[in-house]
Design an enzyme around this catalytic site. Structure first.
Site, PDB file in Angstrom:
ATOM      1  N   ASP A   1       5.589  -5.662   9.312  1.00 51.18           N
ATOM      2  CA  ASP A   1       6.693  -5.272  10.200  1.00 51.18           C
ATOM      3  C   ASP A   1       6.704  -6.124  11.473  1.00 51.18           C
ATOM      4  O   ASP A   1       7.771  -6.497  11.964  1.00 51.18           O
ATOM      5  CB  ASP A   1       6.561  -3.791  10.593  1.00 51.18           C
ATOM      6  CG  ASP A   1       6.852  -2.861   9.423  1.00 51.18           C
ATOM      7  OD1 ASP A   1       7.463  -3.311   8.434  1.00 51.18           O
ATOM      8  OD2 ASP A   1       6.438  -1.684   9.494  1.00 51.18           O
TER       9      ASP A   1
ATOM     10  N   ASP B   1       1.528  -2.657  11.981  1.00 52.20           N
ATOM     11  CA  ASP B   1       1.806  -3.136  10.621  1.00 52.20           C
ATOM     12  C   ASP B   1       2.137  -4.630  10.688  1.00 52.20           C
ATOM     13  O   ASP B   1       3.159  -5.029  11.249  1.00 52.20           O
ATOM     14  CB  ASP B   1       2.974  -2.356  10.024  1.00 52.20           C
ATOM     15  CG  ASP B   1       3.201  -2.728   8.570  1.00 52.20           C
ATOM     16  OD1 ASP B   1       3.049  -1.857   7.700  1.00 52.20           O
ATOM     17  OD2 ASP B   1       3.507  -3.913   8.302  1.00 52.20           O
TER      18      ASP B   1
ATOM     19  N   ARG C   1       0.852  -1.181   0.000  1.00 52.12           N
ATOM     20  CA  ARG C   1       0.000   0.000   0.000  1.00 52.12           C
ATOM     21  C   ARG C   1       0.888   1.232   0.000  1.00 52.12           C
ATOM     22  O   ARG C   1       1.738   1.374   0.883  1.00 52.12           O
ATOM     23  CB  ARG C   1      -0.831  -0.073   1.284  1.00 52.12           C
ATOM     24  CG  ARG C   1      -2.055   0.746   1.289  1.00 52.12           C
ATOM     25  CD  ARG C   1      -2.874   0.379   2.496  1.00 52.12           C
ATOM     26  NE  ARG C   1      -2.263   0.771   3.753  1.00 52.12           N
ATOM     27  CZ  ARG C   1      -2.945   1.139   4.808  1.00 52.12           C
ATOM     28  NH1 ARG C   1      -4.264   1.143   4.767  1.00 52.12           N
ATOM     29  NH2 ARG C   1      -2.343   1.473   5.924  1.00 52.12           N
TER      30      ARG C   1
ATOM     31  N   THR D   1      -0.863   7.643  -0.731  1.00 52.88           N
ATOM     32  CA  THR D   1      -2.190   7.558  -1.370  1.00 52.88           C
ATOM     33  C   THR D   1      -3.047   6.441  -0.770  1.00 52.88           C
ATOM     34  O   THR D   1      -4.263   6.420  -0.972  1.00 52.88           O
ATOM     35  CB  THR D   1      -2.040   7.271  -2.878  1.00 52.88           C
ATOM     36  OG1 THR D   1      -1.451   5.971  -3.014  1.00 52.88           O
ATOM     37  CG2 THR D   1      -1.184   8.305  -3.571  1.00 52.88           C
TER      38      THR D   1
HETATM   39  O1  LIG Z   1      -6.905  -2.646   3.145  1.00 50.01           O
HETATM   40  P1  LIG Z   1      -5.736  -1.785   2.762  1.00 50.01           P
HETATM   41  O2  LIG Z   1      -5.920  -0.355   3.149  1.00 50.01           O
HETATM   42  O3  LIG Z   1      -5.346  -1.947   1.333  1.00 50.01           O
HETATM   43  O4  LIG Z   1      -4.515  -2.242   3.680  1.00 50.01           O
HETATM   44  C1  LIG Z   1      -4.194  -3.573   3.889  1.00 50.01           C
HETATM   45  C2  LIG Z   1      -2.865  -3.918   3.278  1.00 50.01           C
HETATM   46  O5  LIG Z   1      -1.806  -3.248   3.958  1.00 50.01           O
HETATM   47  C3  LIG Z   1      -0.874  -4.215   4.439  1.00 50.01           C
HETATM   48  O6  LIG Z   1       0.151  -4.426   3.522  1.00 50.01           O
HETATM   49  P2  LIG Z   1       1.410  -3.436   3.417  1.00 50.01           P
HETATM   50  O7  LIG Z   1       1.193  -2.379   2.411  1.00 50.01           O
HETATM   51  O8  LIG Z   1       1.774  -2.986   4.782  1.00 50.01           O
HETATM   52  O9  LIG Z   1       2.542  -4.384   2.817  1.00 50.01           O
HETATM   53  P3  LIG Z   1       3.484  -5.421   3.591  1.00 50.01           P
HETATM   54  O10 LIG Z   1       2.655  -6.628   3.894  1.00 50.01           O
HETATM   55  O11 LIG Z   1       4.580  -5.685   2.631  1.00 50.01           O
HETATM   56  O12 LIG Z   1       3.975  -4.749   4.851  1.00 50.01           O
HETATM   57  C4  LIG Z   1      -1.732  -5.440   4.633  1.00 50.01           C
HETATM   58  O13 LIG Z   1      -0.992  -6.616   4.740  1.00 50.01           O
HETATM   59  C5  LIG Z   1      -2.647  -5.394   3.431  1.00 50.01           C
HETATM   60  O14 LIG Z   1      -2.083  -5.959   2.267  1.00 50.01           O
HETATM   61  O1  LIG Z   2      -3.506  -1.491  10.485  1.00 51.68           O
HETATM   62  C1  LIG Z   2      -2.990  -1.857   9.414  1.00 51.68           C
HETATM   63  C2  LIG Z   2      -3.441  -1.393   8.166  1.00 51.68           C
HETATM   64  C3  LIG Z   2      -2.836  -1.835   7.029  1.00 51.68           C
HETATM   65  N1  LIG Z   2      -1.812  -2.705   7.123  1.00 51.68           N
HETATM   66  C4  LIG Z   2      -1.357  -3.164   8.310  1.00 51.68           C
HETATM   67  O2  LIG Z   2      -0.409  -3.953   8.374  1.00 51.68           O
HETATM   68  N2  LIG Z   2      -1.961  -2.718   9.437  1.00 51.68           N
HETATM   69 MG   LIG Z   3       3.077  -3.587   5.935  1.00 50.33          MG
END
Ligand SMILES: O=P(O)(O)OC[C@H]1O[C@H](OP(=O)(O)OP(=O)(O)O)[C@H](O)[C@@H]1O
Ligand SMILES: O=c1cc[nH]c(=O)[nH]1
Ligand SMILES: [Mg+2]
Length: 208
Positions: free
Chosen positions: A200, A197, A101, A105
């Site tokens: 993370d 997150d 994400r 944005t």
């Molecule tokens: O419903 P949304 O608003 O789209 O958010 C959810 C997304 O955000 C996180 O991924 P992230 O972008 O943190 O990627 P990562 O798993 O690599 O940390 C999570 O694992 C989802 O894929």
């Molecule tokens: O709370 C949140 C939202 C998006 N992605 C995450 O990992 N945590």
């Molecule tokens: Mg993430």
């Protein structure tokens, strides 16, 4: 349709996942344990076909899966849900979908996919622990349907009402299974109270 899976052990595991003091190893093992519990209701309607099995004493009727499910973890955070499903489903297929994400944005950016050539009539299980704005889930579902998947369900650990609404509006045919429906999103699009997150927390990518 939204299914909030209720089980006392799920509540206990989520509490540990939420706790900011929980380290990466404990986070990963609790996520696996929780996912294993979620797998049962998610896979409740899998089709099985009869077969003959020979015991040491006689022949009898047994069952095998009609179509093996395809697990689709959304990288990175969805990786932590693969082991729990693989523990309970024999010889399943894992197809990775890379997506993150954009921090400004909040729009999903797709960067990787690896699927078998013919999986379209198999049950597809989209795995991502966090369903926040719903942007990533909707984009992943758009992609899977465009590729021909017909029977898709979404599995998350924590969902926000905003994201559930968006998925329901864009993909009303898809069932969403979640372990917890939280209160909402903060200004940065993080789920409250949430767990932070999920990528993370699993991979230790935030150091202090
Ligand atoms: O419903 P949304 O608003 O789209 O958010 C959810 C997304 O955000 C996180 O991924 P992230 O972008 O943190 O990627 P990562 O798993 O690599 O940390 C999570 O694992 C989802 O894929
Ligand atoms: O709370 C949140 C939202 C998006 N992605 C995450 O990992 N945590
Ligand atoms: Mg993430």
């Amino acid at each position: 349709m939204l299914v909030v899976v209720d089980h006392p052990l799920i509540k206990v595991h989520i509490t540990v996942l939420r706790d900011h003091m929980t380290g990466t190893d404990e986070f990963r093992s609790r996520l696996t344990a929780l996912t294993r519990l979620l797998a049962f209701p998610v896979l409740q309607d899998l089709d099985i076909v009869p077969m003959t099995v020979t015991t040491p004493l006689a022949q009898t009727t047994g069952y095998k899966l009609d179509k093996v499910p395809v697990l689709v973890p959304v990288l990175r955070a969805g990786l932590g849900m693969v082991e729990g499903f693989r523990d309970v489903v024999p010889n399943t297929v894992v197809s990775h979908l890379g997506m993150y994400r954009d921090h400004h944005t909040l729009k999903p950016i797709r960067y990787y996919s690896n699927f078998p050539t013919s999986y379209h009539d198999h049950p597809v299980i989209l795995l991502d622990p966090m369903l926040a704005t719903g942007g990533s889930a909707v984009d992943a579902l758009d992609y899977l349907k465009q590729e021909g998947a017909q029977n898709i369900r979404v599995v998350s650990i924590i969902s926000a009402p905003e994201g559930i609404k968006k998925v329901d509006e864009c993909h009303p045919d898809v069932n969403v299974f979640t372990a917890q429906l939280d209160e909402g999103l903060n200004d940065l699009g993080y789920i409250l109270p949430g767990l932070g997150d999920a990528g993370d927390r699993q991979f230790g990518t935030v150091l202090d």
